[in-house]
Design an enzyme around this catalytic site. Structure first.
Site, mmCIF file in Angstrom:
data_model
loop_
_atom_site.group_PDB
_atom_site.id
_atom_site.type_symbol
_atom_site.label_atom_id
_atom_site.label_comp_id
_atom_site.label_asym_id
_atom_site.label_seq_id
_atom_site.Cartn_x
_atom_site.Cartn_y
_atom_site.Cartn_z
ATOM 1 N N CYS A 62 12.593 -15.672 -14.253
ATOM 2 C CA CYS A 62 12.335 -16.573 -13.131
ATOM 3 C C CYS A 62 13.588 -16.796 -12.296
ATOM 4 C CB CYS A 62 11.818 -17.905 -13.672
ATOM 5 S SG CYS A 62 11.445 -19.109 -12.386
ATOM 6 N N CYS A 68 15.898 -25.100 -12.755
ATOM 7 C CA CYS A 68 14.728 -25.841 -13.223
ATOM 8 C C CYS A 68 14.848 -26.058 -14.729
ATOM 9 C CB CYS A 68 13.466 -25.049 -12.891
ATOM 10 S SG CYS A 68 11.992 -25.598 -13.764
ATOM 11 N N CYS A 147 6.519 -19.777 -10.565
ATOM 12 C CA CYS A 147 6.698 -20.109 -11.980
ATOM 13 C C CYS A 147 5.934 -19.083 -12.803
ATOM 14 C CB CYS A 147 6.187 -21.510 -12.276
ATOM 15 S SG CYS A 147 6.303 -21.962 -14.023
ATOM 16 N N GLN A 255 -5.597 -28.486 -24.271
ATOM 17 C CA GLN A 255 -4.557 -27.594 -24.768
ATOM 18 C C GLN A 255 -3.973 -26.838 -23.576
ATOM 19 O OE1 GLN A 255 -3.341 -27.569 -27.792
ATOM 20 N NE2 GLN A 255 -4.867 -28.941 -28.700
ATOM 21 N N PHE A 282 -8.716 -38.347 -33.216
ATOM 22 C CA PHE A 282 -8.031 -38.073 -31.949
ATOM 23 C C PHE A 282 -8.725 -36.885 -31.270
ATOM 24 C CE2 PHE A 282 -4.879 -39.834 -34.880
ATOM 25 C CZ PHE A 282 -4.381 -40.912 -34.159
ATOM 26 N N ASP A 350 -5.621 -34.305 -34.961
ATOM 27 C CA ASP A 350 -4.721 -33.729 -33.949
ATOM 28 C C ASP A 350 -4.078 -34.881 -33.193
ATOM 29 O OD1 ASP A 350 -3.392 -32.166 -32.129
ATOM 30 O OD2 ASP A 350 -5.168 -31.632 -30.967
ATOM 31 N N CYS A 376 1.961 -31.067 -32.761
ATOM 32 C CA CYS A 376 2.877 -30.494 -31.768
ATOM 33 C C CYS A 376 4.314 -30.915 -32.052
ATOM 34 C CB CYS A 376 2.462 -30.892 -30.353
ATOM 35 S SG CYS A 376 2.446 -32.678 -30.079
#
Length: 418
Positions: A62, A68, A147, A255, A282, A350, A376
């Site tokens: 990129c 960024c 991006c 997701q 969740f 989750d 995560c």
């Protein structure tokens, strides 16, 4: 002051680590084996010059990279990148005293697959704005025009969205733009303070028509309001879970990539084989609930009323699935208790990044024999794994799912059986 240092490894946040006078220095955008000059300020360093390039170093994709702050690892070749990400899980688990961990090969979403993002904008005066992402470790915005991780439909919307809001922001005024690519088009949300006038409403509706958006909304960020206002809905956005459509409301969690979503669903479905009753904790708008309902009765628990309603309404319109019941409940304040959990063959959990310590405590006291855990955060995941193993659960293989390319973030899924 600049110092010549050698990068030894990459730390948990993606920065290279070097030792200087017995202290660890964190230097972004470096690779193990790099010999560099770095400007040092306390424990942080800034890359100034590379004397010798690491064998793990490649050219970034990129043009905004290193400016960024969205990506931190585009300069790392794939094999080492995978090894490093899998190492985040292994290290977190070993720090809890867990050895002999079976980590499956990482499932990586391809370039151009990220289906949701939030851009920030700030006015510079005279109709000029900066539109993009924040610089690493700073609130300073970097103007972007491309991006490589975003879906093409989102990338194509950058220029027209920037043009749309360039005349709206006065100097130092801020706005954010959240974009989600549904299966039938883009859901776009503009977020700023206050109400909007009739002319702007008409302009935004016209923008939706011209750019073939599915839906466009305004979110008033004023403390007393904090609400979504639908401006135009040309078609109701939906996503598909195992062939079934769920029409999601504004601001829904999904997701990050469809490929990552489907990988997690496949692993979950394998785990619930033979189950008759499943509870999804969740649940969101039904990523796992709807897929699981093809094979078992599912009870979905979620604290977001709009997402839960979307799940229930969509499930009621589906054929070929079993019963789906829903419960609006804050699992942080009122976790499901052991006698409630004991009704189910399998629990799916989750939680948000901070984990769900109180809900996990109730799971440990229940008679549940199987748990599907999605996380995560390797740190909170390893904390929960330690508790589960002490309670007699055995962890299966851990599957990393990389939906957040070139960043330290990843999803994890594993199955626990007692």
């Amino acid at each position: 002051m600049s110092h010549k240092v050698t990068i030894d490894e990459i730390g948990g946040r993606g920065d290279g680590l070097a030792e200087l006078n017995g202290n660890v220095i964190y230097i972004p955008y470096t690779a193990p084996g790099d010999v560099i000059d770095a400007k040092i300020n306390g424990s942080k360093g800034r890359l100034r010059h590379i004397h010798h390039k690491s064998n793990h170093r490649i050219d970034a994709l990129c043009p905004h990279y290193t400016k960024c702050g969205g990506c931190s690892l585009q300069h790392i070749e794939r094999d080492y990148y995978c090894e490093w990400k899998e190492g985040l899980i292994r290290t977190a688990l070993e720090n809890q005293g867990l050895k002999d961990i079976d980590i499956a090969p990482m499932i990586i979403s391809p370039l151009g697959s990220r289906r949701r993002t939030t851009f920030q904008a700030i006015g510079r005066g005279d109709g000029q704005i900066v539109f993009g992402y924040a610089e690493k470790g700073s609130h300073n915005l970097i103007d972007i025009f491309v991006c490589p991780i975003l879906m093409q439909e989102i990338k194509a919307l950058i220029a027209p969205t920037k043009k749309l809001i360039s005349g709206l922001l006065k100097k130092k005024e801020k706005m954010s733009v959240s974009i989600t690519m549904g299966d039938n088009g883009i859901d776009l949300i503009l977020k700023g303070k206050g109400d909007i006038d009739l002319n702007l409403r008409m302009d935004l509706a016209e923008f939706a028509e011209k750019n073939d958006l599915a839906r466009i909304s305004w979110f008033d960020t004023s403390p007393k309001n904090n609400r979504y206002e639908l401006l135009a809905e040309r078609r109701k956005p939906f996503v598909t879970f195992e062939g079934n459509k769920v029409f999601f409301p504004e601001g829904s969690f999904l997701q990050a990539t469809k490929q990552g979503q489907d990988a997690l669903i496949r692993a979950m479905l394998e785990a619930i084989t033979g189950a008759h009753k499943v509870v999804d904790l969740f649940s969101g708008c039904g990523t796992f609930s709807i897929a699981a309902a093809k094979f078992a009765n599912v009870h979905a628990v979620e604290n977001n009323e709009k997402m839960l309603t979307a799940l229930k309404v969509s499930a009621n319109q589906m054929s070929g699935i079993k019963q789906v019941s829903t419960e609006l409940r804050d699992l942080f304040l009122r976790p499901l208790l052991p006698h409630e959990l004991n009704k189910y063959d399998v629990a799916i959990i989750d939680p948000p990044r901070a984990g769900a310590k109180h809900q996990m405590a109730e799971i440990l006291q229940s008679d549940l024999k199987k748990l599907v855990m999605i996380s995560c955060n390797p740190i909170t995941f390893s904390r929960d794994v330690e508790s589960l193993t002490q309670a007699g659960f055995k962890m299966g293989s851990v599957t990393p799912v990389d939906q957040f390319l070139f960043s330290p973030h990843l999803e994890i899924i594993s199955i626990f059986e007692k």
